[in-house]
Design a protein around this motif. Structure first.
Motif, PDB file in Angstrom:
ATOM      1  N   ASP A  41     -22.953 -84.142  -3.828  1.00 21.67           N
ATOM      2  CA  ASP A  41     -22.512 -84.944  -4.977  1.00 21.67           C
ATOM      3  C   ASP A  41     -21.848 -86.203  -4.417  1.00 21.67           C
ATOM      4  O   ASP A  41     -20.662 -86.446  -4.624  1.00 21.67           O
ATOM      5  CB  ASP A  41     -21.544 -84.145  -5.841  1.00 21.67           C
ATOM      6  N   CYS A  42     -22.646 -86.989  -3.693  1.00 19.60           N
ATOM      7  CA  CYS A  42     -22.122 -88.113  -2.925  1.00 19.60           C
ATOM      8  C   CYS A  42     -21.406 -89.130  -3.819  1.00 19.60           C
ATOM      9  O   CYS A  42     -21.907 -89.483  -4.892  1.00 19.60           O
ATOM     10  CB  CYS A  42     -23.239 -88.803  -2.160  1.00 19.60           C
ATOM     11  N   ILE A  43     -20.287 -89.626  -3.334  1.00 22.39           N
ATOM     12  CA  ILE A  43     -19.506 -90.572  -4.120  1.00 22.39           C
ATOM     13  C   ILE A  43     -20.206 -91.917  -4.245  1.00 22.39           C
ATOM     14  O   ILE A  43     -19.822 -92.736  -5.079  1.00 22.39           O
ATOM     15  CB  ILE A  43     -18.097 -90.759  -3.520  1.00 22.39           C
ATOM     16  N   TYR A  44     -21.262 -92.137  -3.448  1.00 27.44           N
ATOM     17  CA  TYR A  44     -21.992 -93.401  -3.500  1.00 27.44           C
ATOM     18  C   TYR A  44     -23.384 -93.259  -4.116  1.00 27.44           C
ATOM     19  O   TYR A  44     -24.164 -94.206  -4.118  1.00 27.44           O
ATOM     20  CB  TYR A  44     -22.110 -94.015  -2.102  1.00 27.44           C
ATOM     21  N   CYS A  45     -23.730 -92.085  -4.649  1.00 27.98           N
ATOM     22  CA  CYS A  45     -25.099 -91.829  -5.095  1.00 27.98           C
ATOM     23  C   CYS A  45     -25.489 -92.683  -6.303  1.00 27.98           C
ATOM     24  O   CYS A  45     -24.806 -92.665  -7.330  1.00 27.98           O
ATOM     25  CB  CYS A  45     -25.285 -90.359  -5.449  1.00 27.98           C
ATOM     26  N   GLU A  46     -26.602 -93.406  -6.172  1.00 27.29           N
ATOM     27  CA  GLU A  46     -27.060 -94.263  -7.266  1.00 27.29           C
ATOM     28  C   GLU A  46     -27.469 -93.458  -8.503  1.00 27.29           C
ATOM     29  O   GLU A  46     -27.564 -94.012  -9.598  1.00 27.29           O
ATOM     30  CB  GLU A  46     -28.234 -95.130  -6.814  1.00 27.29           C
ATOM     31  N   CYS A  47     -27.710 -92.167  -8.341  1.00 23.36           N
ATOM     32  CA  CYS A  47     -28.101 -91.324  -9.483  1.00 23.36           C
ATOM     33  C   CYS A  47     -26.893 -90.832 -10.285  1.00 23.36           C
ATOM     34  O   CYS A  47     -27.068 -90.154 -11.298  1.00 23.36           O
ATOM     35  CB  CYS A  47     -28.908 -90.120  -9.002  1.00 23.36           C
ATOM     36  N   GLY A  48     -25.686 -91.148  -9.838  1.00 19.61           N
ATOM     37  CA  GLY A  48     -24.486 -90.745 -10.569  1.00 19.61           C
ATOM     38  C   GLY A  48     -23.989 -89.361 -10.152  1.00 19.61           C
ATOM     39  O   GLY A  48     -24.495 -88.743  -9.219  1.00 19.61           O
ATOM     40  N   TRP A  49     -22.979 -88.887 -10.871  1.00 18.77           N
ATOM     41  CA  TRP A  49     -22.378 -87.582 -10.568  1.00 18.77           C
ATOM     42  C   TRP A  49     -23.286 -86.451 -11.056  1.00 18.77           C
ATOM     43  O   TRP A  49     -23.909 -86.547 -12.108  1.00 18.77           O
ATOM     44  CB  TRP A  49     -21.019 -87.442 -11.239  1.00 18.77           C
ATOM     45  N   ASN A  50     -23.302 -85.365 -10.291  1.00 24.66           N
ATOM     46  CA  ASN A  50     -24.110 -84.208 -10.676  1.00 24.66           C
ATOM     47  C   ASN A  50     -23.750 -83.696 -12.069  1.00 24.66           C
ATOM     48  O   ASN A  50     -24.625 -83.421 -12.898  1.00 24.66           O
ATOM     49  CB  ASN A  50     -23.926 -83.071  -9.671  1.00 24.66           C
ATOM     50  N   ALA A  51     -22.469 -83.554 -12.328  1.00 26.04           N
ATOM     51  CA  ALA A  51     -22.033 -82.956 -13.592  1.00 26.04           C
ATOM     52  C   ALA A  51     -22.382 -83.816 -14.795  1.00 26.04           C
ATOM     53  O   ALA A  51     -22.624 -83.285 -15.894  1.00 26.04           O
ATOM     54  CB  ALA A  51     -20.530 -82.711 -13.553  1.00 26.04           C
ATOM     55  N   ASP A  52     -22.439 -85.121 -14.613  1.00 26.95           N
ATOM     56  CA  ASP A  52     -22.713 -86.024 -15.736  1.00 26.95           C
ATOM     57  C   ASP A  52     -24.191 -86.156 -16.048  1.00 26.95           C
ATOM     58  O   ASP A  52     -24.564 -86.557 -17.158  1.00 26.95           O
ATOM     59  CB  ASP A  52     -22.152 -87.418 -15.437  1.00 26.95           C
ATOM     60  N   HIS A  53     -25.043 -85.844 -15.074  1.00 24.67           N
ATOM     61  CA  HIS A  53     -26.472 -86.119 -15.240  1.00 24.67           C
ATOM     62  C   HIS A  53     -27.310 -84.938 -14.770  1.00 24.67           C
ATOM     63  O   HIS A  53     -28.308 -85.091 -14.085  1.00 24.67           O
ATOM     64  CB  HIS A  53     -26.837 -87.391 -14.466  1.00 24.67           C
ATOM     65  N   ARG A  54     -26.884 -83.740 -15.162  1.00 24.14           N
ATOM     66  CA  ARG A  54     -27.560 -82.523 -14.739  1.00 24.14           C
ATOM     67  C   ARG A  54     -28.974 -82.471 -15.273  1.00 24.14           C
ATOM     68  O   ARG A  54     -29.209 -82.597 -16.473  1.00 24.14           O
ATOM     69  CB  ARG A  54     -26.782 -81.299 -15.230  1.00 24.14           C
ATOM     70  N   GLY A  55     -29.932 -82.296 -14.376  1.00 22.52           N
ATOM     71  CA  GLY A  55     -31.327 -82.242 -14.775  1.00 22.52           C
ATOM     72  C   GLY A  55     -31.740 -80.850 -15.227  1.00 22.52           C
ATOM     73  O   GLY A  55     -31.018 -79.862 -15.040  1.00 22.52           O
ATOM     74  N   GLY A  56     -32.914 -80.766 -15.816  1.00 16.40           N
ATOM     75  CA  GLY A  56     -33.446 -79.498 -16.297  1.00 16.40           C
ATOM     76  C   GLY A  56     -34.305 -78.811 -15.251  1.00 16.40           C
ATOM     77  O   GLY A  56     -33.866 -78.551 -14.141  1.00 16.40           O
TER      78      GLY A  56
END
Length: 262
Positions: A41-56
């Motif tokens: 859950d990298c603090i620099y990840c362009e995909c955002g935080w895991n918890a905010d953008h959890r995929g299916g």
């Protein structure tokens, strides 16, 4: 560092786009199209935080391969240039349950349409010792594995691995099983997160990281810094000139080091 909406890829085949490290790249996203799945859950990840953008659900492997084949066929017929097919996307690609089969078929498609093109995988190295994953990564041209620091505390601050027992020593030992057939990729960054100072650029950090590179002996090292918006806003990029100083001893020893930055 600028912040904005996360860069979630809503398709399984991306581009082609121009990568500052790999050239003209056709991306393959083996993660969900509606969000992110990652063991970091990298603090620099362009995909955002895991918890905010959890995929299916993970995409169907056959559907991804069919889309890749059609894209390569169309590009080849049009005479479009291509340097690399890159597995990255919305998280960690090796988490897909059919990762190894997808890699085998991708190599077949590459050989059919663009035999000179390289196949690359950008991985955080958390599954690199799984036998099927190890075999697949050994079969690609660019096996790019992440190591963002030399100390466990640093990695837990920057990359926030899901495994609380993540160990740099275990990762380095795993990298050594590739016998040099890997590229180590390192993000250098400074800032603050949750009240903690973030900095893997201190003299002690850089010296220890260089020692690990000497131990792993990858066939190439890629170092870079921030170039895209990050979920943690209190981060700053490290200059290319400074990163070149970090790696100068390794370059002098004959290591192939690629530095990307401003």
């Amino acid at each position: 560092m600028e912040t904005k909406q996360p860069n979630i890829f809503h398709t399984n085949i991306i581009g082609p786009i121009h990568s500052r490290r790999l050239g003209v790249s056709l991306g393959v996203n083996l993660l969900p199209k509606d969000g992110k799945i990652c063991s970091f859950d990298c603090i620099y990840c362009e995909c955002g935080w895991n918890a905010d953008h959890r995929g299916g659900r993970f995409p169907d492997a056959d559907e991804v391969l069919a889309a890749l084949e059609e894209k390569l066929r169309t590009m080849h017929a049009a005479g479009d240039p291509l340097d690399v097919i890159t597995f990255a996307g919305n998280g960690e690609p090796t988490l897909h349950p059919e990762f190894s089969r997808v890699i085998r078929r991708t190599i077949e498609l590459r050989d059919e349409f663009y035999p000179e093109v390289k196949v690359s995988v950008l991985s955080n190295a958390t599954r690199m010792t799984q036998p099927a994953v190890h075999e697949a990564l050994m079969s690609v041209d660019n096996n790019i594995l992440k190591l963002d620091g030399a100390f466990d505390e640093t990695i837990h601050l920057i990359d926030q691995p899901a495994d609380p027992h993540y160990s740099v020593r275990q990762v380095v030992d795993g990298m050594k099983t590739y016998a040099g057939q890997l590229i180590v990729q390192t993000m250098f960054v400074r800032g603050e997160h949750n009240g903690r100072v973030i900095d893997n650029t201190t003299a002690a950090e850089v010296e220890a990281w260089c020692q690990l590179m000497r131990e792993v002996r990858p066939h190439q090292i890629m170092v870079y810094s921030l170039d895209r918006p990050t979920p943690e806003q209190r981060l700053t990029a490290v200059s290319k000139a400074e990163m070149e100083q970090f790696v100068a001893p390794l370059v002098a020893e004959g290591f192939d080091v690629q530095v990307s930055g401003k």
